[in-house]
Design an enzyme around this catalytic site. Structure first.
Site, PDB file in Angstrom:
ATOM      1  N   THR A 165      66.796 152.384  -3.397  1.00  0.00           N
ATOM      2  CA  THR A 165      66.560 151.221  -2.828  1.00  0.00           C
ATOM      3  C   THR A 165      68.888 150.304  -2.972  1.00  0.00           C
ATOM      4  O   THR A 165      69.019 151.203  -1.988  1.00  0.00           O
ATOM      5  CB  THR A 165      65.959 149.779  -3.296  1.00  0.00           C
ATOM      6  OG1 THR A 165      66.115 149.985  -5.269  1.00  0.00           O
ATOM      7  CG2 THR A 165      64.760 150.391  -2.660  1.00  0.00           C
ATOM      8  N   LYS A 209      65.632 156.798 -10.320  1.00  0.00           N
ATOM      9  CA  LYS A 209      66.299 155.238  -9.610  1.00  0.00           C
ATOM     10  C   LYS A 209      66.730 154.750  -9.855  1.00  0.00           C
ATOM     11  O   LYS A 209      65.437 154.042 -10.659  1.00  0.00           O
ATOM     12  CB  LYS A 209      65.704 154.996  -8.258  1.00  0.00           C
ATOM     13  CG  LYS A 209      64.433 154.409  -8.460  1.00  0.00           C
ATOM     14  CD  LYS A 209      63.680 153.405  -7.256  1.00  0.00           C
ATOM     15  CE  LYS A 209      65.234 151.971  -6.811  1.00  0.00           C
ATOM     16  NZ  LYS A 209      64.452 150.798  -6.193  1.00  0.00           N
ATOM     17  N   THR A 245      64.041 148.106  -8.907  1.00  0.00           N
ATOM     18  CA  THR A 245      63.010 148.474 -10.379  1.00  0.00           C
ATOM     19  C   THR A 245      63.576 150.249 -10.923  1.00  0.00           C
ATOM     20  O   THR A 245      63.747 151.165 -10.065  1.00  0.00           O
ATOM     21  CB  THR A 245      61.797 149.113  -9.756  1.00  0.00           C
ATOM     22  OG1 THR A 245      61.652 147.244  -9.602  1.00  0.00           O
ATOM     23  CG2 THR A 245      61.003 149.560 -10.415  1.00  0.00           C
ATOM     24  N   GLU A 266      74.371 146.811 -11.754  1.00  0.00           N
ATOM     25  CA  GLU A 266      74.702 146.849 -10.633  1.00  0.00           C
ATOM     26  C   GLU A 266      75.900 145.829 -11.285  1.00  0.00           C
ATOM     27  O   GLU A 266      76.117 145.077 -12.442  1.00  0.00           O
ATOM     28  CB  GLU A 266      74.272 144.898 -10.616  1.00  0.00           C
ATOM     29  CG  GLU A 266      72.572 145.661  -9.892  1.00  0.00           C
ATOM     30  CD  GLU A 266      71.314 144.848  -9.324  1.00  0.00           C
ATOM     31  OE1 GLU A 266      70.936 145.103  -8.913  1.00  0.00           O
ATOM     32  OE2 GLU A 266      71.210 143.859 -10.506  1.00  0.00           O
ATOM     33  N   ASN A 324      73.922 139.275  -7.228  1.00  0.00           N
ATOM     34  CA  ASN A 324      72.649 139.419  -7.171  1.00  0.00           C
ATOM     35  C   ASN A 324      72.557 137.467  -6.867  1.00  0.00           C
ATOM     36  O   ASN A 324      71.619 136.754  -7.206  1.00  0.00           O
ATOM     37  CB  ASN A 324      71.910 139.499  -9.313  1.00  0.00           C
ATOM     38  CG  ASN A 324      71.853 140.495  -9.467  1.00  0.00           C
ATOM     39  OD1 ASN A 324      70.861 141.041  -8.513  1.00  0.00           O
ATOM     40  ND2 ASN A 324      73.291 141.278  -9.697  1.00  0.00           N
ATOM     41  N   SER A 347      68.331 137.239  -1.112  1.00  0.00           N
ATOM     42  CA  SER A 347      67.472 138.444  -0.627  1.00  0.00           C
ATOM     43  C   SER A 347      66.669 138.323   0.884  1.00  0.00           C
ATOM     44  O   SER A 347      66.345 136.868   0.828  1.00  0.00           O
ATOM     45  CB  SER A 347      66.107 138.980  -2.101  1.00  0.00           C
ATOM     46  OG  SER A 347      65.627 137.075  -2.494  1.00  0.00           O
TER      47      SER A 347
END
Lengths: 408, 408
Positions: free
Chosen positions: B156, B182, B193, B280, B403, B408
């Site tokens: 993702t 992933k 995730t 991230e 973030n 989102s």
């Protein structure tokens, strides 16, 4: 590095004179800065004292010694050093604290154990004894100062001074409380340890004073977090001079005990909130109310899991009604929860109920709420009657700038 | 939002063919993107399976069902959906998973319980059954693909594909392992995730396969953190087709069991490290080795307290040899520690020993080490023989941008 005043700052309030407390400040020059960095509070003889301290296994000498001192229950003076935390400094750190205690005890003709010392600032460097000695000498002959001067002198990376007052009627006697605090994170030893001091003229037996402070602390200082990091030096002390000459409080059954506790909790809670409002990089103040938990303590742990989640905190920073991240944080808390009974709301509007997004979910009122400075998150676990409220701030680029871009 | 490839990325390695495993990908279009987002692995009949899953109390339906499936020990197929995590979606989420299991079981003439399903992506939106159905139909008739295509289709917010291989001699039989994963955080349900899949041609009894995976997972996936947040969907599955026709492994005493476990641990550890390397905003890979703890598990908890500390992670981001923040993190871990026995080093150079800075401390070699991409922190608690190593990345503006700035 010059820090901007937090957008969540509150003005320093007018605090009343507390009979039996005299404040003075001085320049010990623990760092090469143009400001006072030593606060000395002279307390009337027989002042009762209570304290709560960091639970860190690597606490500073000041904390170690303070824990023993509060058991004796009496205080005659407080010294707070800003610019050097004296933590992780071995035997030399202990010697520095003991020298301060002896010097002040000599000046006030009291026991060294009645002299409380706190230090905040860089760690790993023993507090320079010569600077402390000269600073205290200067403070002893300085003119008494006001509350805000005393509060300013204990600050390090704080962007505003923080104080709070309240009063309580003990029978026919009005008693006053006044407190100030410093802190700007939950909190690194070299950046922003939380140090808070509360003074009252009430006459209270030391054991009961400790009982009230411990209880109030559980519902205030223990319910805030900025970044989940715990200082080696966190300290809150409560001094009761007894000058109000009320009938002494010694237990919960005594007249006025509840009133005093309510006033104390009000002061503790506001001081705790002010630390969050000065959280490093904070742009939003976040209140998280958890209900329907297995117990109150379970609710508090779930609340802190949410409050400490970097993903929740960054979502709030971005004004994003990302309730999925709240689900995630509830799930990781390790507390009794049932996904299919879980409800989550923002600003009084539910986004998800009973484990599913609301079918007619309208994000508009939530999006408007998240544009503000004061954010409220409601979580209902649906498994019991436990509840708790915790407070934190958002996680922003400012936090990274303060802690990564700036070399200590 | 286009994410830059992590500076810590590693090239996707050559992975061998695993007999009994056929990979295919398709476009289910779970999001409106121009890429494959469904991976289908067909497994030989009688393939043994083991799994480890998130400990979240709010786990997804896929995880709930998977936990039950692995107890049966056999797998015939794996379906991974990218773009929708199907978490927190109530009964409709469960129906979507069950529909996929039934469809694939029909195609492969097996039990639905032999069809494993994982999903990753946005939460709170039931997986669209029609898209899944069409995607699986397309995958069933697609040409088989290679490992990297399969790895890419499950990604993702990942910025690079992640794979690892190893081999083990079981008696005279060489067996192969190949895995891909992933993940890009520890990890938000709607962002990244962690989903990992490992395949081997070895013949291994399911109960023992589970025992080995659980043990390897404890020393790999359970020793990494990006941001302390735990996904509702984390899953690692290990499939053993048995096509190598080695003498079956059923316990630690069997010939080759140790060799297989070593190879499995090598794969798990590298896959875990690759997730951290795609953390991230990560700019630095951090290895934290804790020794002298009360026990190995205590050492791991201390290591994770350091690895999860925002203040440690921002210090490393800033190239700051701020060992005081490591002291702080040790202190807050809640594990047996003695400040005056604690030693801390960076890159093989001690900065503080036995509770004090080294008298002849020279920061130069540490400062040079901290300029690099691979950072090592050593902590010796000095209270016992327990040790553990954990891995994390630094905390940077990139994390906040991904973030908070991104809605989102």
């Amino acid at each position: 590095m010059e820090l901007e005043r937090s957008p969540l700052a509150r003005p320093f309030p007018h605090l009343p004179k507390i009979d039996g407390v005299t404040l003075r400040v001085a320049r010990a020059q623990y760092k090469s800065w143009d400001r006072c960095d030593l606060t000395l509070a002279e307390l009337a003889p027989e002042t009762a004292v209570a304290g709560v301290f960091t639970r860190s296994a690597c606490a500073s000498r000041e904390v170690e010694i303070g824990r023993e001192q509060v058991k004796l229950g009496r205080a005659r003076a407080l010294v707070v050093n800003a610019g050097n935390s004296n933590a992780f400094t071995g035997y030399r750190g202990r010697e520095a604290v003991e020298a301060i205690m002896a010097q002040v005890a000599g000046a006030f003709d009291c026991q060294p154990s009645e002299v409380f010392v706190s230090s905040t600032g860089v760690i790993g460097v023993p507090l320079p004894k010569d600077k402390a000695k000269a600073g205290i000498e200067a403070a002893l002959i300085a003119e008494p100062c006001g509350w805000e001067d005393a509060a300013r002198a204990i600050g390090t990376t704080d962007t505003f001074t923080k104080g709070k007052t309240a009063s309580a009627l003990l029978g026919a006697t009005r008693t006053e409380l006044a407190g100030f605090i410093k802190g700007s994170g939950m909190i690194a030893p070299d950046m922003a340890t939380m140090l808070g001091y509360i003074f009252t003229d009430a006459l209270i037996e030391p054991g009961f004073l400790q009982e009230m402070l411990s209880k109030a602390s559980e519902a205030s200082f223990s319910c805030i977090t900025v970044d989940s990091d715990t200082s080696t030096s966190d300290t809150v002390l409560l001094f009761a001079t007894g000058k109000a000459e009320n009938a002494p409080l010694a237990s919960w059954g005594d007249a006025g005990a509840d009133a005093f506790y309510a006033a104390l909790l009000e002061v503790c809670r506001e001081l705790a909130h002010l630390v969050v409002r000065d959280g490093e990089g904070a742009q939003k103040f976040i209140e998280i109310a958890v209900a329907g938990a297995d117990s109150d303590s379970s609710a508090r742990r779930v609340g802190l899991a949410i409050a400490n989640s970097p993903l929740v905190k960054t979502a709030i920073a971005g004004g994003d009604a990302n309730w999925g991240r709240v689900v995630m944080a509830v799930g990781k808390a390790g507390e009794p929860a049932d996904r299919d009974k879980l409800s989550i709301g923002f600003g009084g509007t539910w986004a998800a109920k009973d484990g599913q997004p609301l079918p007619d979910y309208d994000e508009a009122p939530i999006a408007r709420h998240l544009e503000g400075r004061d954010i409220r998150i409601d979580v209902d676990l649906g498994v019991g009657d436990g509840c708790a409220t915790v407070w934190t701030c958002d996680l922003t680029h400012g936090y990274i700038s303060i802690n990564a871009d700036y070399r200590s």
